[in-house]
Scaffold this active site. Structure first.
Site, PDB file in Angstrom:
ATOM      1  N   HIS A 152      -4.437  -6.102  -6.262  1.00 56.42           N
ATOM      2  CA  HIS A 152      -4.443  -5.281  -5.055  1.00 56.42           C
ATOM      3  C   HIS A 152      -4.524  -3.810  -5.449  1.00 56.42           C
ATOM      4  CE1 HIS A 152      -3.282  -8.990  -3.141  1.00 56.42           C
ATOM      5  NE2 HIS A 152      -3.518  -8.426  -1.977  1.00 56.42           N
ATOM      6  N   LYS A 195       0.942  -5.475   9.829  1.00 53.30           N
ATOM      7  CA  LYS A 195      -0.086  -4.632  10.457  1.00 53.30           C
ATOM      8  C   LYS A 195      -0.397  -5.125  11.871  1.00 53.30           C
ATOM      9  CE  LYS A 195      -4.895  -3.671   9.577  1.00 53.30           C
ATOM     10  NZ  LYS A 195      -5.469  -4.875  10.008  1.00 53.30           N
TER      11      LYS A 195
END
Length: 967
Positions: A172, A601
């Site tokens: 990531h 999110k």
């Protein structure tokens, strides 16, 4: 600045010691370490760039410090005037200097944490489990379980032998520091630790001082900015470097400490070498997740072969040392027969070896056996190298190790023989360490997971059904899809041949399955399906594995990410487990992955945390009903907004019965460096994962009371509504977000190989979770972490004033709730709405200012509710160490925040003009030159005015270092 700064640091230190008397100990050395590194750096800065530039750095620092004292926005504007008056070269140097100082502050902190840990161990203190900066080591955990919780030593040993922690390293893009700098930082850390060691001689001190100076200067002179994005192969090599540098030797060292800790509670056995205590997996080169154009089937193949080559090379580099140790002549008859047989059939001399190149005589039987192991390791390495370089190898498979059992067999023979001859003490030396390495790392070093979006499998099956003229798989109902998939899985006919028309996307998916079929099965771990919503998503992958002739199919792991998917996950798993074919296939074992980033999110941190908690409970319940042992794979990021936080607290706050000795968790981006960057960090990471997993299983946290659950459910509805009404429904939000943060400029950092959006166009929904969190972290507003909390608490307390008391009780007694609140409190301690207000003033159009003000009012209200529930007057009043660390770096970060805001203004607004003062930096060079031109020359293709892009990127990197989080 050095003296004044030292005084300022000392005064902050004194204030902190007064804040909570007796809490910050007298032997705390953080201030001393920080001041030493800062002194050295400022001397270097003056030597390289002159007194005037050092004075400019000092002026910026002091204006920041004045702002931190009173939070007067005028100080930020004064600071902005100083920073915008600098010419491009000076601006880059100052941004670089503050970024560098924050990295040095991090190093001072790491050395101090290690120092404090050693002091605690010497005193025999138990760790304070409620404190985010401490964690139990393995010995403390054993003693706590036996002495405080009345578990028998045998129960502890039995649980330990059967537990597994699988750490999954992912690429990531959150590691914003280049590897070149990480290595220099490691050397600075080592110098600092040695300088403060006892009994250091004056000569040693002088040499260490010189080395420290050299490394700090080398780090400052290194370009911090990656000029090209890394490829997946680069990311994999960066990830693998941690194995080479710390993990490889760290695992046997840690397991020895476990043996010692067992001895200290009365267990006179060692952890069996094949006990799967620690395992490692990777996503680097396997993580496609929809459209990652750079992760191709060829990349996956290369990454697996490279890891295989590295593993055999590391074993090979140790085998001669082991041959030197194994000089004994006594052995059991089984080993003697094998050694004599090998002696008769072996080649005479092997000149390409350094040691033992002549044939070993049968009077040294262990060396004969290990010599054969060495030959096979050499061939295994060379075959992987040939396949990697040319795609073929003339070394036959019979001459190499193709599976770990072949490799372990001669080593186990040596171990048994030594024990049979009364030499167990020798067997339990380097040979045991080697056996433990082989059991942990195998022949593939790490097992590679493959991750792909469910839609991509649907594309392939749709192409097949259309080609067979039986309809469109994509348009079929879930029931029809399942019926067809199960019919095909139960049959034996091949589904398609070489005449199947393939788009580029379909070919990519099928070629990936072909790589799984081609390479040894021990290269791979799980096949993870992102955006999984139904049983057909899992059955589709099972069918594609069979059709592509994957001999040992990978376990298929659905990943549930968004709030609705998490809510639907238990029912989806129940439907899957009710299919007879599938239950027979999994043999009573299933893995499910839950995503912390996208759920946060999608719904905000409060609702995501609670839904993740409930989903785990429900999925475990469903698995128990069907007699399935379930492993939950936690996809946690490094930041709080993406599920991060201190490891031990995160594990100990999971619902009871959800870990049961099996933990699988991602270690992402910058967290890899924080966990494995140094030997002592690696050791601590392995301890904290193993200790917390053991404790969770043997001393599970309490379950929430029904009235707590009811209150959490009500608050989660309010929190989600508040979060979504602002992030997804408020028409002004997207424009405000793009203007108020550096989200649009994030991609210029080149910190990852994958695009920052799943789809090239689109709003917040298509933005990946990492840049979403990154952008808000840069402005120190942290909106995704706290938005929704305030509305939820306000609703609960307004509805019934007694709910405040209930929330306070939940905070005191329920680990999950306490950890959730503490982590948000920590984020508030790092936040500063004044910086967000400055960004609004400079970057946001005036018609959006009231919207920004309303968000900041929400921030303050949420903070007040949080303190009320935690029973705190000030943020972090119960954790002075953390408060100390955050306060020390505030003035550095503020300078970078202001520099970033004004740089963005200059980039985005062509009508914004500044008056530059004369160039102030001097620089030593072989020929007279303009240092500004030299610095700007590093980025000749920038579309912005000279120096602005590099200044911006340096502020991003510095703030990320200061917040100790990127995304």
């Amino acid at each position: 600045m050095a003296n004044r700064n030292l005084e300022k640091l000392a005064s902050i230190d004194a204030q902190l010691r007064l804040l909570v008397p007796g809490k910050v100990s007298e032997d705390d050395k953080l201030i001393e370490y920080d001041a030493l590194l800062l002194d050295k750096f400022l001397d270097i800065l003056q030597d390289l760039h002159g007194e005037d530039l050092k004075e400019a750095v000092q002026e910026c620092y002091e204006l920041s410090a004045e702002y931190e004292g009173k939070h007067d926005p005028k100080k930020l504007e004064e600071l902005g005037s100083v920073l915008t008056s600098l010419d491009p070269g000076d601006s880059i140097v100052i941004a670089k200097a503050f970024s560098h100082m924050l990295n040095l502050a991090n190093l001072a902190e790491e050395v101090q944490i290690a120092y404090r840990r050693r002091i605690k161990l010497k005193r025999g203190d138990f760790a304070d489990e409620a404190n985010a900066t401490t964690e139990s080591d393995i010995e403390e955990t054993f003693k706590k379980l036996v002495l405080k919780l009345n578990k028998s030593p045998e129960e502890v040993f039995d649980a330990l032998k059967n537990q597994t922690v699988d750490l999954v390293l992912t690429a990531h893009p959150t590691q914003s520091v280049r590897r070149s700098l990480l290595q220099k930082h490691g050397r600075i850390r080592n110098c600092l630790a040695q300088l403060y060691a006892k009994d250091i001689t004056p000569d040693d001190k002088q040499e260490l001082d010189e080395a420290l100076h050299r490394e700090i200067q080398a780090a400052f002179r290194t370009d911090e900015i990656r000029r090209t994005p890394p490829t997946p192969q680069d990311e994999m090599r960066a990830g693998m470097s941690y194995f080479h540098e710390t993990i490889w030797k760290g695992v046997p060292k840690f397991l020895r400490r476990v043996d010692t800790a067992l001895k200290n509670i009365g267990i006179n056995e060692r952890v069996p070498y094949n006990a799967p205590l620690i395992q490692f997996s990777s996503w680097m080169g396997g993580d496609r997740d929809g459209k990652h154009p750079r992760v191709t089937p060829e990349v996956t193949r290369d990454v697996c072969l490279l890891a295989r080559m590295m593993a055999s090379n590391m074993y090979f580099s140790q085998i001669e040392d082991l041959m030197f140790e194994m000089s004994m002549w006594r052995c059991n008859s089984e080993l003697r027969v094998r050694a004599e047989e090998l002696y008769r059939t072996a080649r005479r001399d092997v000149k390409h070896y350094i040691e033992f190149w002549k044939q070993v005589p049968p009077t040294e039987p262990y060396r004969v056996i290990l010599g054969d192991v060495r030959d096979k390791l050499y061939n295994t390495r060379e075959r992987s190298r040939h396949l990697l370089a040319h795609g073929i190898s003339d070394i036959p498979e019979e001459a190499v190790y193709t599976n770990v059992e072949q490799f372990l067999e001669p080593l186990e023979l040596c171990y048994r023989s030594l024990c049979d001859c009364g030499d167990r003490v020798i067997a339990d030396g380097s040979l045991l360490d080697f056996l433990r390495q082989v059991s942990t790392f195998g022949l593939s070093l790490v097992k590679l997971d493959i991750r792909q979006e469910s839609d991509r499998h649907t594309d392939v099956l749709d192409a097949i059904t259309q080609h067979l003229e039986i309809g469109s798989y994509r348009e079929w109902s879930e029931e029809k899809r399942q019926e067809w998939l199960l019919a095909e899985l139960s049959g034996k006919r091949p589904l398609f041949g070489s005449d199947l028309p393939k788009t580029e996307e379909v070919k990519d998916v099928l070629d990936t399955f072909n790589v799984l079929a081609e390479l040894p099965s021990d290269c791979f771990g799980a096949y993870i399906i992102s955006m999984a919503t139904s049983p057909s998503d899992v059955l589709a992958v099972e069918l594609l594995q069979r059709e592509c002739h994957v001999k040992h199919p990978l376990r298929v792991v659905p990943l549930f990410e968004k709030l609705a998917d998490l809510e639907a996950a238990p029912a989806a798993m129940a439907r899957l487990f009710s299919i007879d074919w599938y239950r027979n296939r999994i043999d009573g074992k299933q893995e499910v992955m839950i995503g912390y980033s996208d759920s946060g999110k999608d719904a905000g941190r409060f609702s995501a945390a609670w839904q993740l908690y409930k989903a785990q409970e429900e999925i475990i319940k469903v698995a128990k009903e069907f007699g399935v042992k379930l492993v939950i794979f936690h996809g946690r990021g490094g930041t709080v907004g993406r599920g991060g936080g201190p490891t031990h607290l995160a594990i100990l706050s999971q619902p009871p019965d959800t870990i049961h000795g099996s933990l699988r968790v991602t270690v992402q981006g910058e967290v890899i460096e924080q966990s494995f960057g140094e030997e002592h960090l690696c050791f601590r990471t392995l301890q904290r994962f193993c200790a917390a997993t053991l404790e969770h299983g043997m001393n599970p946290p309490i379950s929430p009371r029904p009235e707590w659950r009811e209150l959490m459910d009500q608050m989660a509805v309010v929190a989600t509504e508040e979060y979504r009404s602002i992030v997804f429904k408020e028409p002004r939000f997207v424009e405000y977000f793009r203007l108020a943060t550096p989200e649009l400029e994030y991609g210029r950092m080149n910190i990852g190989s994958r695009p920052s959006k799943r789809k090239p166009s689109g709003g917040i929904e298509s933005l990946r979770a990492i840049p979403w969190i990154f952008a808000w972290t840069q402005t120190r507003f942290h909106l995704p972490v706290w938005l929704g909390f305030g509305a939820a608490f306000k609703h609960a307390i307004k509805k019934d004033s007694k709910n405040l008391q209930m929330l306070q009780e939940m905070y005191k007694t329920w680990p999950f709730f306490r950890v959730t609140i503490d982590l948000v409190e920590m984020v508030f301690a790092k936040g500063d709405p004044g910086i967000a207000a400055l960004n609004d003033k400079l970057l946001v159009s005036e018609d959006l200012w009231p919207f920004g003000e309303s968000l900041r009012a929400n921030y303050e209200e949420t903070k007040d509710y949080l303190l009320k529930i935690a029973g705190h007057r000030d943020l972090l009043e119960g954790d002075p160490y953390l408060k100390q660390r955050i306060r020390l770096r505030d003035s550095y970060i503020t300078t970078l925040n202001v520099c970033q805001a004004y740089t963005l203004k200059r980039i985005r607004d062509p009508n914004y003009h500044v008056t530059l003062r004369p160039h102030i930096s001097k620089e030593y060079a072989a020929e007279p030159s303009k240092p500004a031109d030299e610095l700007i020359h590093l980025n000749p293709t920038s579309e912005y005015a000279p120096g602005l892009e590099d200044t911006l990127i340096l502020t991003m990197k510095g703030i990320a270092a200061g917040m100790q989080n990127t995304g």
